[in-house]
Design an enzyme around this catalytic site. Structure first.
Site, PDB file in Angstrom:
ATOM      1  N   ASP A   7       0.860  -1.184   0.000  1.00 56.75           N
ATOM      2  CA  ASP A   7       0.000   0.000   0.000  1.00 56.75           C
ATOM      3  C   ASP A   7       0.897   1.234   0.000  1.00 56.75           C
ATOM      4  O   ASP A   7       2.079   1.161   0.317  1.00 56.75           O
ATOM      5  CB  ASP A   7      -0.975  -0.012   1.172  1.00 56.75           C
ATOM      6  CG  ASP A   7      -0.300  -0.113   2.522  1.00 56.75           C
ATOM      7  OD1 ASP A   7       0.919   0.101   2.581  1.00 56.75           O
ATOM      8  OD2 ASP A   7      -0.981  -0.396   3.510  1.00 56.75           O
ATOM      9  N   CYS A  16      -5.786 -27.489   8.852  1.00 52.41           N
ATOM     10  CA  CYS A  16      -4.557 -26.778   9.228  1.00 52.41           C
ATOM     11  C   CYS A  16      -3.755 -27.566  10.268  1.00 52.41           C
ATOM     12  O   CYS A  16      -4.271 -28.470  10.932  1.00 52.41           O
ATOM     13  CB  CYS A  16      -4.872 -25.372   9.742  1.00 52.41           C
ATOM     14  SG  CYS A  16      -5.424 -25.292  11.462  1.00 52.41           S
ATOM     15  N   GLY A  64       0.952   4.080   1.696  1.00 52.05           N
ATOM     16  CA  GLY A  64       1.202   4.889   2.880  1.00 52.05           C
ATOM     17  C   GLY A  64       0.080   5.867   3.167  1.00 52.05           C
ATOM     18  O   GLY A  64       0.018   6.459   4.244  1.00 52.05           O
ATOM     19  N   ASP A 116      -7.480  -7.749   1.404  1.00 49.65           N
ATOM     20  CA  ASP A 116      -6.464  -7.868   2.457  1.00 49.65           C
ATOM     21  C   ASP A 116      -7.086  -7.393   3.750  1.00 49.65           C
ATOM     22  O   ASP A 116      -7.998  -6.565   3.741  1.00 49.65           O
ATOM     23  CB  ASP A 116      -5.234  -7.008   2.149  1.00 49.65           C
ATOM     24  CG  ASP A 116      -5.471  -5.545   2.539  1.00 49.65           C
ATOM     25  OD1 ASP A 116      -5.023  -5.154   3.641  1.00 49.65           O
ATOM     26  OD2 ASP A 116      -6.129  -4.809   1.779  1.00 49.65           O
ATOM     27  N   CYS A 167      -5.412 -27.565  13.814  1.00 47.41           N
ATOM     28  CA  CYS A 167      -6.582 -28.442  13.987  1.00 47.41           C
ATOM     29  C   CYS A 167      -6.207 -29.919  13.911  1.00 47.41           C
ATOM     30  O   CYS A 167      -6.863 -30.754  14.535  1.00 47.41           O
ATOM     31  CB  CYS A 167      -7.648 -28.109  12.947  1.00 47.41           C
ATOM     32  SG  CYS A 167      -8.503 -26.548  13.307  1.00 47.41           S
TER      33      CYS A 167
END
Length: 378
Positions: free
Chosen positions: A91, A306, A93, A266, A309
């Site tokens: 990004d 994951c 700023g 995001d 888990c």
């Protein structure tokens, strides 16, 4: 290199595509984990990749303040500095400057502010942002813009949007002057006002960018306003360019963004919430520090594949949280990041199979919630 965007399929407004960079491909709709200071908090790049992430977000403003451009150039660029060899979006700023509040002054030239790290007076403008992002080696560079606050009057939002358009032209000019071989995205502003969003889209598309972001949302406005702005704005954006909704959001926001034609997202939510013990599961959210989990020997989510888990119980994660163990934050982060990537995988599969609206209905049914209304279709 210039990114290649292949729009493979549409299902309603939902879009299924692929971004191709020199550093790899990204399946869309995509979620980008946030690595503000050149790290997704607590994670190695290998662990982030293991969750399914194909592209990361870095923060121009914070990396400029620390460690600075010189250190970055000593390593080559941000990819080498943090050892992530996939694509990176940074990004500009603008949002961080917006967040500084009283310690900054915005003028036509740029933004004067005090360094939040040491109090020094510093200045950032469109040209400086383009230079920093070139040094970072960002695969996607964002234009320097002003994030219009909420609430803002029509006059305030108009003034802010018009300045952002002028900064967009300056960003484009300096990006080209630097001969940056990578990609520059424009950012649509205009607050909650559809007529201002129209002017912003027209101005940005006339300048010409490699992709287009919708900015200035998720800054406090009601969800209905965010949905309305997206429904109005997305159909006007070039069909053959990627669309990015900045800083959004909750799982529901990702689903609603895709319903309205967004390709990229995001947010710090999966990582920040993980550190606070708020864990995303198929049916909603688990607050792991609640006493009910002390004796629960089952995994967080039986549907999740994951590392967390597959190996640990809610009871163990509750124990780590109560003891403030670093491992707890790490295991929680692995799970939340994987949850977000599994959500995006499910969305992509549903679009591929022409059943995205059915997916939306099932998604909300698991949360015992009504499906939000969808406005006009593109």
């Amino acid at each position: 290199m210039k990114l290649k965007f292949d729009l493979k399929k549409k299902n309603g407004n939902a879009r299924r595509g692929q971004l191709t960079f020199e550093r790899g491909t990204v399946q869309t709709p995509a979620f980008m984990p946030v690595g503000t200071y050149g790290t997704v908090k607590g994670m190695t790049p290998e662990e982030v990749k293991e969750t399914g992430a194909e592209i990361l977000l870095g923060n121009t403003f914070h990396l400029w303040l620390r460690p600075g451009q010189e250190v970055m150039k000593m390593h080559g660029d941000l990819h080498d500095f943090m050892n992530w060899q996939g694509p990176i979006l940074t990004d500009s700023g603008g949002f961080q400057v917006f967040s500084l509040g009283d310690i900054r002054k915005i003028t036509e030239e740029g933004v004067h502010f005090r360094n939040p790290v040491n109090g020094d007076k510093i200045f950032m403008d469109a040209e400086k942002s383009m230079e920093i992002q070139k040094d970072l080696g960002s695969d996607i560079v964002m234009i320097f813009d002003e994030c219009t606050p909420y609430p803002a009057t029509h006059a305030e939002a108009k003034k802010s949007m018009e300045m952002s358009l002028r900064w967009a032209q300056r960003s484009r000019d300096h990006f080209d002057k630097l001969e940056n071989p990578n990609n520059l995205f424009g950012i649509v502003q205009g607050g909650v006002y559809e007529d201002l969003r129209d002017v912003s889209v027209k101005g940005l598309t006339e300048i010409g960018f490699d992709g287009y972001a919708v900015g200035g949302l998720a800054v406090g406005e009601p969800k209905e306003d965010m949905h309305r702005v997206l429904e109005h704005t997305c159909p006007q954006l070039p069909e053959d360019k990627p669309r990015y909704l900045m800083g959004v959001g909750k799982p529901e926001d990702l689903v609603e963004g895709v319903r309205r034609g967004i390709d990229m997202f995001d947010c710090v939510m999966p990582t920040r919430n993980a550190r606070n013990g708020h864990l995303f599961v198929t049916g909603g959210v688990i607050k792991i520090r609640n006493a009910t989990h002390k004796t629960d020997t089952t995994p967080l989510d039986p549907h999740c594949d994951c590392y967390t888990c597959k190996n640990y119980s809610k009871s163990y994660l509750h124990h780590l949280d109560r003891c403030n163990e670093i491992l707890g934050a790490r295991l929680n982060t692995i799970h939340n990041l994987r949850y977000y990537q599994r959500l995006m995988e499910s969305i992509r599969k549903a679009i591929d199979e022409d059943r995205f609206e059915q997916f939306v209905e099932e998604f909300y049914a698991r949360r015992n919630r009504e499906v939000p209304p969808l406005g006009k279709q593109a």
